[in-house]
Scaffold this motif. Sequence first.
Motif, PDB file in Angstrom:
ATOM      1  N   CYS A   1      64.535  14.075  68.736  1.00  0.00           N
ATOM      2  CA  CYS A   1      64.022  15.390  69.166  1.00  0.00           C
ATOM      3  C   CYS A   1      64.578  16.492  68.273  1.00  0.00           C
ATOM      4  O   CYS A   1      63.853  17.389  67.831  1.00  0.00           O
ATOM      5  CB  CYS A   1      64.424  15.683  70.617  1.00  0.00           C
ATOM      6  SG  CYS A   1      63.687  14.581  71.838  1.00  0.00           S
ATOM      7  N   ALA A   2      65.874  16.427  68.000  1.00  0.00           N
ATOM      8  CA  ALA A   2      66.521  17.467  67.187  1.00  0.00           C
ATOM      9  C   ALA A   2      65.899  17.529  65.799  1.00  0.00           C
ATOM     10  O   ALA A   2      65.626  18.611  65.268  1.00  0.00           O
ATOM     11  CB  ALA A   2      68.024  17.194  67.094  1.00  0.00           C
ATOM     12  N   ALA A   3      65.633  16.350  65.214  1.00  0.00           N
ATOM     13  CA  ALA A   3      65.028  16.325  63.873  1.00  0.00           C
ATOM     14  C   ALA A   3      63.652  16.984  63.903  1.00  0.00           C
ATOM     15  O   ALA A   3      63.322  17.794  63.036  1.00  0.00           O
ATOM     16  CB  ALA A   3      64.927  14.883  63.381  1.00  0.00           C
ATOM     17  N   HIS A   4      62.855  16.666  64.914  1.00  0.00           N
ATOM     18  CA  HIS A   4      61.505  17.229  64.993  1.00  0.00           C
ATOM     19  C   HIS A   4      61.517  18.726  65.266  1.00  0.00           C
ATOM     20  O   HIS A   4      60.645  19.458  64.806  1.00  0.00           O
ATOM     21  CB  HIS A   4      60.697  16.521  66.080  1.00  0.00           C
ATOM     22  CG  HIS A   4      60.216  15.160  65.668  1.00  0.00           C
ATOM     23  ND1 HIS A   4      59.312  14.964  64.651  1.00  0.00           N
ATOM     24  CD2 HIS A   4      60.531  13.927  66.116  1.00  0.00           C
ATOM     25  CE1 HIS A   4      59.077  13.672  64.501  1.00  0.00           C
ATOM     26  NE2 HIS A   4      59.817  13.019  65.385  1.00  0.00           N
ATOM     27  N   LEU A   5      62.476  19.175  66.037  1.00  0.00           N
ATOM     28  CA  LEU A   5      62.543  20.608  66.360  1.00  0.00           C
ATOM     29  C   LEU A   5      63.198  21.416  65.249  1.00  0.00           C
ATOM     30  O   LEU A   5      63.250  22.645  65.315  1.00  0.00           O
ATOM     31  CB  LEU A   5      63.329  20.824  67.665  1.00  0.00           C
ATOM     32  CG  LEU A   5      62.704  20.302  68.956  1.00  0.00           C
ATOM     33  CD1 LEU A   5      63.622  20.565  70.142  1.00  0.00           C
ATOM     34  CD2 LEU A   5      61.332  20.928  69.204  1.00  0.00           C
TER      35      LEU A   5
END
Lengths: 115, 191
Positions: free
Chosen positions: A65-69
């Motif tokens: 999630c962090a990578a995508h956000l």
Amino acid sequence: MTPARRPRRVVPHFMAAAGLAADHVGVQRTTLVHVAAEVVADGLDPPASHLVNLLERGPLAAYECAAHLHLPYCVVRLLVADLVAAGTLLTRDPPAAEMPRRELLELVLSGLRAL
Amino acid sequence: MGSVPYSGRPGIDDVPVKIVIAGPFGVGKTTMVGALSEIPPLNTEEVLTEAGALVDDLSGVSEKTTTTTAIDFGRLTLPGVVLYLFGAPGQTRYRLLWQDLVRGALGVLVLADTRRIADSYDVMDLVETAGLRYAVAVNDFPDSPDHPGDVLRKVLDLDPATPLVRVDARDPASARGALIALVEHIEEMLP
Ligand SMILES: Nc1nc2c(ncn2[C@@H]2O[C@H](COP(=O)(O)OP(=O)(O)O)[C@@H](O)[C@H]2O)c(=O)[nH]1
Ligand SMILES: [Mg+2]
């Protein structure tokens, strides 16, 4: 192979201002995050709305999630914890400890060998 | 890019397994995570204070007091388990990040480049301090000197049980072979 990396903020000011605190946050990098039933992104502010949109197709690990956000992991970890407290998100903690080590290793080995 | 066509989402009951691929800059971590991953490799930013502590409270964090490092991230879903691959730099100044990142990891694949073996000492030190099982994968570059295995073992001061394999980080099958050697070793070392 390495995608071009765009410059990123460290911790966005609005998030620092929100004062999310880390006490007793159970979220880990591989914690699976998913959306609670009947939650919609409408009415949420970014980045919470982005996260809910991202998770509409199914669960993802907090780290993914962090990578995508495009937000640091430490931010997303607190964001997830906040949204879990609000009932928006649910998490599935790593259940690895429930499985005997040897069984887990065998599962990994047979999976890798079959590829 | 990935070796597997699958790019859906992990199942809610798949057991997450963390594997860390570590080594110095330029050794092939990003390449290897990409070769193994079913999704295009991602990277996630970690924030540390200048003193090297992990940031877990966002108030009081300003850009002056923090430093960031990007960790490669990949995913490989196998029947019943989902492997999460973390490609991590091995500098000892990231010791606290390391301790946190490797918590719960199955094991570590240490990448080494025979042109500069000593660059992998830091990461081996971090792995050993963390008490993790590991295997060493030597990445063959076109101009790599071809040291025999026993010489490399001596230079790396490897325990006889620790696997030492050669790998082409660009090749999914070769990268998987290195992971298999690591997991077999972890299994052999079970009490
Ligand atoms: N010949 C060869 N080149 C490689 C191999 N692994 C990585 N490379 C190349 O080495 C360079 C650095 O690799 P990279 O994955 O970015 O290293 P990182 O800094 O550890 O993430 C890239 O240009 C890769 O294409 C390998 O096994 N063999
Ligand atoms: Mg890299």
